[in-house]
Design an enzyme around this catalytic site. Structure first.
Site, PDB file in Angstrom:
ATOM      1  N   PHE A 111     -28.448   0.759  -8.843  1.00  0.00           N
ATOM      2  CA  PHE A 111     -29.464  -0.286  -8.707  1.00  0.00           C
ATOM      3  C   PHE A 111     -30.818   0.234  -8.224  1.00  0.00           C
ATOM      4  O   PHE A 111     -31.842  -0.416  -8.428  1.00  0.00           O
ATOM      5  CB  PHE A 111     -28.921  -1.412  -7.813  1.00  0.00           C
ATOM      6  CG  PHE A 111     -29.548  -1.501  -6.452  1.00  0.00           C
ATOM      7  CD1 PHE A 111     -30.646  -2.311  -6.237  1.00  0.00           C
ATOM      8  CD2 PHE A 111     -29.036  -0.764  -5.387  1.00  0.00           C
ATOM      9  CE1 PHE A 111     -31.219  -2.390  -4.980  1.00  0.00           C
ATOM     10  CE2 PHE A 111     -29.606  -0.838  -4.142  1.00  0.00           C
ATOM     11  CZ  PHE A 111     -30.713  -1.660  -3.930  1.00  0.00           C
ATOM     12  N   LYS A 112     -30.853   1.425  -7.607  1.00  0.00           N
ATOM     13  CA  LYS A 112     -32.127   1.975  -7.146  1.00  0.00           C
ATOM     14  C   LYS A 112     -33.131   2.108  -8.299  1.00  0.00           C
ATOM     15  O   LYS A 112     -34.339   2.097  -8.076  1.00  0.00           O
ATOM     16  CB  LYS A 112     -31.937   3.347  -6.499  1.00  0.00           C
ATOM     17  CG  LYS A 112     -30.946   3.390  -5.344  1.00  0.00           C
ATOM     18  CD  LYS A 112     -31.427   2.631  -4.124  1.00  0.00           C
ATOM     19  CE  LYS A 112     -30.597   2.907  -2.888  1.00  0.00           C
ATOM     20  NZ  LYS A 112     -29.217   2.374  -2.958  1.00  0.00           N
ATOM     21  N   ASP A 113     -32.614   2.244  -9.524  1.00  0.00           N
ATOM     22  CA  ASP A 113     -33.511   2.338 -10.680  1.00  0.00           C
ATOM     23  C   ASP A 113     -34.386   1.091 -10.839  1.00  0.00           C
ATOM     24  O   ASP A 113     -35.477   1.174 -11.390  1.00  0.00           O
ATOM     25  CB  ASP A 113     -32.706   2.502 -11.975  1.00  0.00           C
ATOM     26  CG  ASP A 113     -32.083   3.876 -12.103  1.00  0.00           C
ATOM     27  OD1 ASP A 113     -32.691   4.856 -11.639  1.00  0.00           O
ATOM     28  OD2 ASP A 113     -30.987   3.974 -12.685  1.00  0.00           O
ATOM     29  N   LEU A 116     -37.188   1.990  -8.420  1.00  0.00           N
ATOM     30  CA  LEU A 116     -37.781   3.328  -8.524  1.00  0.00           C
ATOM     31  C   LEU A 116     -38.291   3.651  -9.924  1.00  0.00           C
ATOM     32  O   LEU A 116     -38.984   4.641 -10.110  1.00  0.00           O
ATOM     33  CB  LEU A 116     -36.795   4.377  -8.027  1.00  0.00           C
ATOM     34  CG  LEU A 116     -36.724   4.387  -6.494  1.00  0.00           C
ATOM     35  CD1 LEU A 116     -35.486   5.109  -5.996  1.00  0.00           C
ATOM     36  CD2 LEU A 116     -37.977   5.011  -5.888  1.00  0.00           C
TER      37      LEU A 116
END
Ligand SMILES: *Cc1c(COP(=O)(O)O)cnc(C)c1O
Length: 496
Positions: A111-113, A116
């Site tokens: 989920f960091k995508d 980011l």
């Protein structure tokens, strides 16, 4: 009127959104908060007709009010494109008793995508808007997923260098391989002998080191953070909560105005806090269920009103949630004490000095209006992965399983029949060893990529491109340092 940003520890200064994005964290160590919550311009019905990029613009323009439409759309269109393996960007599946909002279709399958992919563009535009001439040096501590997502986002971006620190031995083999194979002449990856909190503290100390900051400024650099404390990460996460609601509405699963719950696997409290921001701008949200793994500092807080990090750090199968200091929780504490920066600073000082603080009954009541805490043991996580696969064929990763398991417990103990969305934060291919062992009950010692193929055989779930890409990639980063040596590594990276 522009939305301005103030530190949670000092109300006297205000920054624009672009200034806060470039700075990352306030000089006093506090986190930037919008001075008020804006409201969505469009009705939920109108939002339901937009695609992900459309909703992203509607949400972000409210918070990043000093960006022009052109600037913001440039960032959004570059971020949410074919890097994602589906046009929907965040598809949703109904399984058993809840919707799973899949936030792992970006380039690093976690989920960091979601944030980011856009932060490098927001940062580039912000630097330009503020006539910043120095190169930006991003320092990031990662519990596994942020590191690769930040490297992927910033690699090759002009005017930016990025250095990532991860706990050696504290991330999954696939996560480590993803990071140490990162190409790009502006990137550096360092393992540290310590846990995630050590890495995070080390980075915070470097940011706060005046002398070192002056030294790098003189060499034409300035620090910024890609950690989840940056509002350039927090705000883009508000989008998928809004989009999830709009999606359910579009598909006739709810009626306009119906309340929904979200269950969020939580570590640093950034993801779930974005859900709270969504509620504050007008998305009808009933409860936000905060799911912890065995590092259950937050669960204990919800039970006792005491935030207490004094305990052993447990290495679990959901490493991205192995955190004892949930940095973004400070933002909720600040809101719960009526934005009293001095009072919040006292709590944070207590945390620093004694490792704990105790909020007042009024603050706790404010928090309990929306948040509910739960936690899942390692056994519950493993059982949930197996049960879900055996009964439905759907494969979930360990982090998502923490949330799913907490939701099962919640249903057992409440009569809440609100439509619920489980926030699914990683592809099971990122944590194959634990996922496969949960399903087949065997301890797996094979190479990670052998396990990828085994999981594929068993589940028939397509192997993501991100995994195939690193199978045979050469290792480009092999530095491991003591936690006291992090600053030296940064200095070497910058040629100082
Ligand atoms: C980072 C992460 C989390 C925790 O999110 P926070 O915003 O830190 O609470 C959960 N699951 C996965 C897979 C993650 O990468």
């Amino acid at each position: 009127m522009d939305i301005l940003y103030k530190s949670t520890r000092d109300n006297s200064k205000s920054l624009t959104a672009s200034q806060a994005i470039v700075k990352g964290i306030a000089d006093d160590g506090g986190l930037f908060m919008p001075d008020r919550f804006p409201s969505l311009d469009l009705s939920l019905e109108d939002l339901s007709k937009l695609d992900y990029r459309g909703v992203a613009y509607e949400v972000m323009k409210l918070f990043f009010s000093d960006f022009t439409e052109e600037e913001l759309k440039y960032c959004i269109n570059n971020a949410y494109d074919s890097k994602f393996d589906t046009d929907e960007i965040v598809p949703m599946s109904f399984v058993e008793n809840a919707y799973y909002l899949e936030l792992f279709h970006g380039s690093t399958i976690a989920f960091k995508d979601m944030a980011l992919s856009i932060l490098p563009y927001l940062m580039k535009v912000s630097a330009k808007k503020n006539n910043i001439s120095e190169d930006i040096v991003i320092l990031t501590a990662t519990s596994g997923d942020t590191g690769k997502a930040a490297l992927a986002g910033f690699a090759g971006v002009d005017g930016v260098k990025i250095c990532v620190f991860y706990p050696k031995g504290g991330v999954s083999a696939i996560q480590e391989k993803q990071m140490v194979t990162q190409v790009g002449n502006n990137v550096k990856v360092v393992g540290i002998k310590g846990n995630f909190d050590d890495a995070q503290t080390g980075v915070k100390n470097i940011f706060a080191d005046k002398e070192f900051n002056e030294k790098i400024n003189a060499a034409g650099y300035r620090f910024s953070s890609a950690n989840s404390i940056n509002i350039g990460r927090l705000i883009p996460q508000v989008v998928y909560y809004t989009y999830a609601y709009a999606n359910l509405l579009r598909n006739g699963k709810i009626e306009e105005g119906d309340l929904i719950n979200f269950v969020v696997p939580t570590g640093n409290f950034g993801n779930i806090l974005a859900g709270y921001f969504a509620k504050c701008i007008g998305v009808p949200i009933n409860k936000l269920i905060c799911a912890s793994n065995e590092n259950k500092v937050l669960y204990d807080f919800f039970e006792t009103s005491v935030y207490d990090r004094n305990r052993d750090f447990v290495l679990t199968t959901s490493p991205s949630m192995d955190i004892l200091i949930s940095s973004n929780f400070e933002r909720l504490v600040y809101l719960s004490c009526g934005k009293d920066a001095a009072k919040n600073a006292e709590f944070m000082n207590d945390l620093k000095e004694s490792g704990k603080y105790n909020v007042t009954a009024d603050m706790k009541r404010f928090i309990d209006e929306t948040f509910i805490g739960g936690f899942a043991s390692e056994k519950m996580v493993s059982d949930k992965i197996k049960k879900t696969f055996d009964e439905t064929g759907y494969v979930i990763d360990t982090h998502t399983a923490v949330a799913a398991s907490v939701f099962d417990e919640y249903l057992k103990n409440s009569n809440d029949d609100t439509t619920t969305v489980i926030v699914s934060t990683a592809s099971p291919y990122k944590f194959t060893r634990a996922v496969l062992s949960s399903i087949d009950g065997i301890r797996h010692d094979e190479d990670d990529f052998v396990l990828v193929d085994k999981l594929n055989e068993l589940s028939k779930l397509e192997i993501p491109k991100a995994v195939n890409d690193i199978r045979n990639a050469p290792i480009l980063h092999d530095i491991v340092c003591e936690k006291q040596e992090m600053k030296d590594e940064v200095a070497k990276f910058l040629g100082l």
